[in-house]
Design an enzyme around this catalytic site. Structure first.
Site, mmCIF file in Angstrom:
data_model
loop_
_atom_site.group_PDB
_atom_site.id
_atom_site.type_symbol
_atom_site.label_atom_id
_atom_site.label_comp_id
_atom_site.label_asym_id
_atom_site.label_seq_id
_atom_site.Cartn_x
_atom_site.Cartn_y
_atom_site.Cartn_z
ATOM 1 N N TYR A 47 0.838 -1.206 0.000
ATOM 2 C CA TYR A 47 0.000 0.000 0.000
ATOM 3 C C TYR A 47 0.876 1.260 0.000
ATOM 4 C CZ TYR A 47 -3.741 3.199 1.540
ATOM 5 O OH TYR A 47 -4.650 4.231 1.649
ATOM 6 N N LYS B 36 1.389 3.591 -3.267
ATOM 7 C CA LYS B 36 0.915 4.978 -3.264
ATOM 8 C C LYS B 36 2.066 5.946 -3.525
ATOM 9 C CE LYS B 36 -3.567 4.768 -2.187
ATOM 10 N NZ LYS B 36 -4.632 5.433 -2.948
ATOM 11 N N SER C 217 -14.393 1.917 12.750
ATOM 12 C CA SER C 217 -15.505 0.986 12.536
ATOM 13 C C SER C 217 -15.424 -0.183 13.517
ATOM 14 C CB SER C 217 -15.541 0.512 11.083
ATOM 15 O OG SER C 217 -14.260 0.232 10.603
ATOM 16 N N PHE D 34 -14.150 -0.304 16.604
ATOM 17 C CA PHE D 34 -14.537 0.086 17.971
ATOM 18 C C PHE D 34 -16.048 0.334 18.057
ATOM 19 C CE2 PHE D 34 -10.226 1.955 19.679
ATOM 20 C CZ PHE D 34 -9.627 0.718 19.506
ATOM 21 N N GLY E 154 -2.276 0.979 23.212
ATOM 22 C CA GLY E 154 -3.276 2.015 22.937
ATOM 23 C C GLY E 154 -2.728 3.434 23.021
ATOM 24 N N GLN F 28 2.634 7.410 15.625
ATOM 25 C CA GLN F 28 1.942 8.697 15.766
ATOM 26 C C GLN F 28 1.640 9.248 14.375
ATOM 27 O OE1 GLN F 28 4.724 11.332 17.703
ATOM 28 N NE2 GLN F 28 6.280 11.061 16.134
HETATM 29 P P1 NAD Z 1 -12.690 1.755 0.106
HETATM 30 O O1 NAD Z 1 -12.019 0.445 0.190
HETATM 31 O O2 NAD Z 1 -14.017 1.921 0.748
HETATM 32 O O3 NAD Z 1 -12.824 2.229 -1.408
HETATM 33 C C1 NAD Z 1 -11.940 1.859 -2.421
HETATM 34 C C2 NAD Z 1 -12.755 1.533 -3.668
HETATM 35 O O4 NAD Z 1 -11.868 1.171 -4.740
HETATM 36 C C3 NAD Z 1 -13.700 0.348 -3.451
HETATM 37 O O5 NAD Z 1 -14.982 0.677 -3.942
HETATM 38 C C4 NAD Z 1 -13.050 -0.769 -4.269
HETATM 39 O O6 NAD Z 1 -13.974 -1.730 -4.729
HETATM 40 C C5 NAD Z 1 -12.389 0.019 -5.378
HETATM 41 N N1 NAD Z 1 -11.267 -0.689 -6.022
HETATM 42 C C6 NAD Z 1 -10.242 -1.336 -5.423
HETATM 43 N N2 NAD Z 1 -9.416 -1.854 -6.347
HETATM 44 C C7 NAD Z 1 -9.920 -1.500 -7.564
HETATM 45 C C8 NAD Z 1 -9.523 -1.755 -8.899
HETATM 46 N N3 NAD Z 1 -8.413 -2.441 -9.180
HETATM 47 N N4 NAD Z 1 -10.290 -1.259 -9.908
HETATM 48 C C9 NAD Z 1 -11.428 -0.555 -9.634
HETATM 49 N N5 NAD Z 1 -11.853 -0.300 -8.382
HETATM 50 C C10 NAD Z 1 -11.100 -0.766 -7.354
HETATM 51 O O7 NAD Z 1 -11.662 2.823 0.700
HETATM 52 P P2 NAD Z 1 -11.824 4.392 0.992
HETATM 53 O O8 NAD Z 1 -11.597 4.584 2.434
HETATM 54 O O9 NAD Z 1 -13.055 4.916 0.380
HETATM 55 O O10 NAD Z 1 -10.559 4.956 0.220
HETATM 56 C C11 NAD Z 1 -10.651 5.592 -1.039
HETATM 57 C C12 NAD Z 1 -9.280 6.109 -1.454
HETATM 58 O O11 NAD Z 1 -8.803 7.042 -0.483
HETATM 59 C C13 NAD Z 1 -8.225 5.015 -1.562
HETATM 60 O O12 NAD Z 1 -7.403 5.280 -2.684
HETATM 61 C C14 NAD Z 1 -7.435 5.155 -0.303
HETATM 62 O O13 NAD Z 1 -6.114 4.723 -0.461
HETATM 63 C C15 NAD Z 1 -7.520 6.648 -0.042
HETATM 64 N N6 NAD Z 1 -7.320 6.957 1.388
HETATM 65 C C16 NAD Z 1 -8.296 6.649 2.307
HETATM 66 C C17 NAD Z 1 -8.074 6.925 3.641
HETATM 67 C C18 NAD Z 1 -9.114 6.647 4.700
HETATM 68 O O14 NAD Z 1 -8.873 6.905 5.878
HETATM 69 N N7 NAD Z 1 -10.287 6.156 4.354
HETATM 70 C C19 NAD Z 1 -6.867 7.498 4.063
HETATM 71 C C20 NAD Z 1 -5.895 7.770 3.097
HETATM 72 C C21 NAD Z 1 -6.138 7.507 1.764
HETATM 73 N N1 UDP Z 2 -6.298 -0.515 15.913
HETATM 74 C C1 UDP Z 2 -6.697 -1.036 17.147
HETATM 75 N N2 UDP Z 2 -7.759 -1.901 17.173
HETATM 76 C C2 UDP Z 2 -8.443 -2.258 16.066
HETATM 77 C C3 UDP Z 2 -8.048 -1.723 14.808
HETATM 78 C C4 UDP Z 2 -6.961 -0.860 14.778
HETATM 79 O O1 UDP Z 2 -6.118 -0.717 18.193
HETATM 80 O O2 UDP Z 2 -9.399 -3.035 16.178
HETATM 81 C C5 UDP Z 2 -5.170 0.445 15.869
HETATM 82 C C6 UDP Z 2 -4.107 0.116 14.837
HETATM 83 O O3 UDP Z 2 -3.140 -0.758 15.380
HETATM 84 C C7 UDP Z 2 -3.543 1.495 14.545
HETATM 85 C C8 UDP Z 2 -4.752 2.422 14.698
HETATM 86 O O4 UDP Z 2 -5.703 1.698 15.479
HETATM 87 O O5 UDP Z 2 -2.588 1.850 15.503
HETATM 88 C C9 UDP Z 2 -5.371 2.828 13.368
HETATM 89 O O6 UDP Z 2 -5.608 1.661 12.611
HETATM 90 P P1 UDP Z 2 -6.362 1.665 11.214
HETATM 91 O O7 UDP Z 2 -6.231 0.306 10.635
HETATM 92 O O8 UDP Z 2 -7.719 2.249 11.351
HETATM 93 O O9 UDP Z 2 -5.558 2.736 10.322
HETATM 94 P P2 UDP Z 2 -4.009 2.933 9.959
HETATM 95 O O10 UDP Z 2 -3.156 2.085 10.866
HETATM 96 O O11 UDP Z 2 -3.900 2.531 8.540
HETATM 97 O O12 UDP Z 2 -3.799 4.379 10.202
#
Ligand code: NAD
Ligand code: UDP
Ligand code: UDP
Length: 313
Positions: A145, A149, A189, A191, A207, A276
């Site tokens: 990932y 990215k 989601s 929690f 934590g 962090q």
């Molecule tokens: P999500 O998993 O809900 O949405 C991603 C979507 O992309 C899904 O609908 C999935 O089916 C589709 N997808 C995956 N692979 C694909 C492919 N090969 N071709 C076509 N569609 C494909 O995730 P999200 O939280 O909505 O994230 C959306 C974007 O934002 C992502 O690029 C993610 O990396 C970025 N992002 C999200 C967060 C966050 O906290 N949610 C943080 C940083 C970046």
């Molecule tokens: N985390 C946790 N319990 C869970 C899911 C996640 O304590 O059930 C922690 C995880 O280890 C991380 C933080 O919550 O430190 C955020 O996790 P998440 O997967 O939401 O996002 P990311 O690590 O990609 O920022």
């Protein structure tokens, strides 16, 4: 003026909210999604809108459509989902970016990349500014990932340098809200679902690690503002809420809002889990006039209301 707008990953959590916002502004939206983590349920309320169209398509294959703007969101975003098929995750980020950039180049239209705070890895600089190059393990379980990215950002900036494309790179920090997937393993989601079901809250590590949580409406507003900037604004731009919380504080807030009596159960911290994270949003304030407006307590309340409903259905 209304536009025809392509959203890849439009059936996902963020993409569905972005679709709603752009339709409400009078645009046409073409949602492209392979439905790996996206769901019909996220967008079916939009099916009646004649300006909304859905294509089942995987962005690792070329795509020929005619549009005025491209938002490239396709990519699984939760660690559980992106580690499920890590090779496909990298392909989606890298080959997907190449295809969407090729499309933008042929059409000469602006293209926005949904990048991520994960490009900073386990950050040694705090809070994270866009100048920071990051601290990413290239061979660990999160690398598909993070490095995918990062390579996508490289491609965006090379298409800019080589072809003068109108690129916009947004670095999204942890975002939450209604339509998060209940089983995607993300902390908000998890929690909330655990609290509502009266199951133990799964705390990874002690934590004390932190994250900064942005409500999805605020994020979508930042995305639309960035797309609205001129050719000279490329980003990268951090968009996130600087309010930083430990995972213990988050659990406490969720327990209070849900009124749940769930206990907290400690589990091992996953490998390479960032300790962090907090965005420096000086650039977003200056270049987009953007800052978050939804406080954690009120965003969590809306998200809890959504999950109460979704889990009862
Ligand atoms: P999500 O998993 O809900 O949405 C991603 C979507 O992309 C899904 O609908 C999935 O089916 C589709 N997808 C995956 N692979 C694909 C492919 N090969 N071709 C076509 N569609 C494909 O995730 P999200 O939280 O909505 O994230 C959306 C974007 O934002 C992502 O690029 C993610 O990396 C970025 N992002 C999200 C967060 C966050 O906290 N949610 C943080 C940083 C970046
Ligand atoms: N985390 C946790 N319990 C869970 C899911 C996640 O304590 O059930 C922690 C995880 O280890 C991380 C933080 O919550 O430190 C955020 O996790 P998440 O997967 O939401 O996002 P990311 O690590 O990609 O920022
Ligand atoms: N591409 C696409 N739709 C288009 C134009 C291009 O999917 O409308 C894909 C095409 O498959 C190509 C990629 O985008 O592999 C990169 O396009 P570019 O023009 O940069 O490279 P080239 O075609 O020269 O390899």
């Amino acid at each position: 003026m209304s536009s025809r707008i392509l959203i890849t990953g439009g059936a996902g959590f963020i993409g569905s909210h972005l679709s709603e916002r752009l339709l409400a502004e009078g645009n046409e939206v073409i949602c492209v999604d392979n439905f790996f983590t996206g769901a019909r349920a996220n967008i079916e309320h939009l099916f009646g809108n004649p300006r909304f169209e859905v294509l089942r398509h995987d962005v690792t294959f070329p795509l020929y459509v005619e549009v005025d703007q491209i938002y490239n969101l396709a990519c699984p975003a939760s660690p559980v989902h992106y580690q499920h098929d890590p090779v496909q995750t990298t392909k989606t980020s890298v080959v997907g970016a190449i295809n969407m950039l090729g499309l933008a180049k042929r059409l000469r239209v602006p293209i926005l990349q949904a990048s991520t705070s994960e490009v900073y890895g386990d950050p040694a600089v705090h809070p994270q500014t866009e100048e920071y190059w990051g601290n990413v393990n290239p061979i660990g379980p999160r690398s598909c990932y993070d490095e995918g990215k990062r390579a996508a950002e490289t491609l965006f900036f090379d298409y800019r340098r080589q072809h003068d494309l109108d690129i916009k790179v947004i670095r999204i920090f942890n975002t939450y809200g209604p339509r998060m997937h209940p089983n995607d393993g993300r902390v908000v989601s998890n929690f909330i679902v655990q609290a509502l079901r009266g199951e133990p809250i799964t705390m990874y590590g002690d934590g004390s690690q932190t994250r900064s949580f942005c409500y999805v409406d605020d994020l979508v507003d930042g995305m639309v503002r960035l797309m609205g900037t001129g050719h000279d604004v490329t980003g990268p731009i951090n968009v996130g809420n600087p309010g930083e919380f430990t995972m213990l504080e988050l659990a406490q807030a969720v327990l209070e809002i849900t009124g749940s009596r769930s206990s907290i159960e400690y589990r091992p911290l996953p490998q390479d889990d960032p300790r962090q994270r907090q965005p420096d949003i000086t650039r977003a304030r200056r270049e987009l006039g953007w800052e978050p407006t939804v406080a954690l307590a009120s965003g969590l309340q809306s998200t809890v209301d959504y999950f109460r409903h979704a889990l009862a259905a």
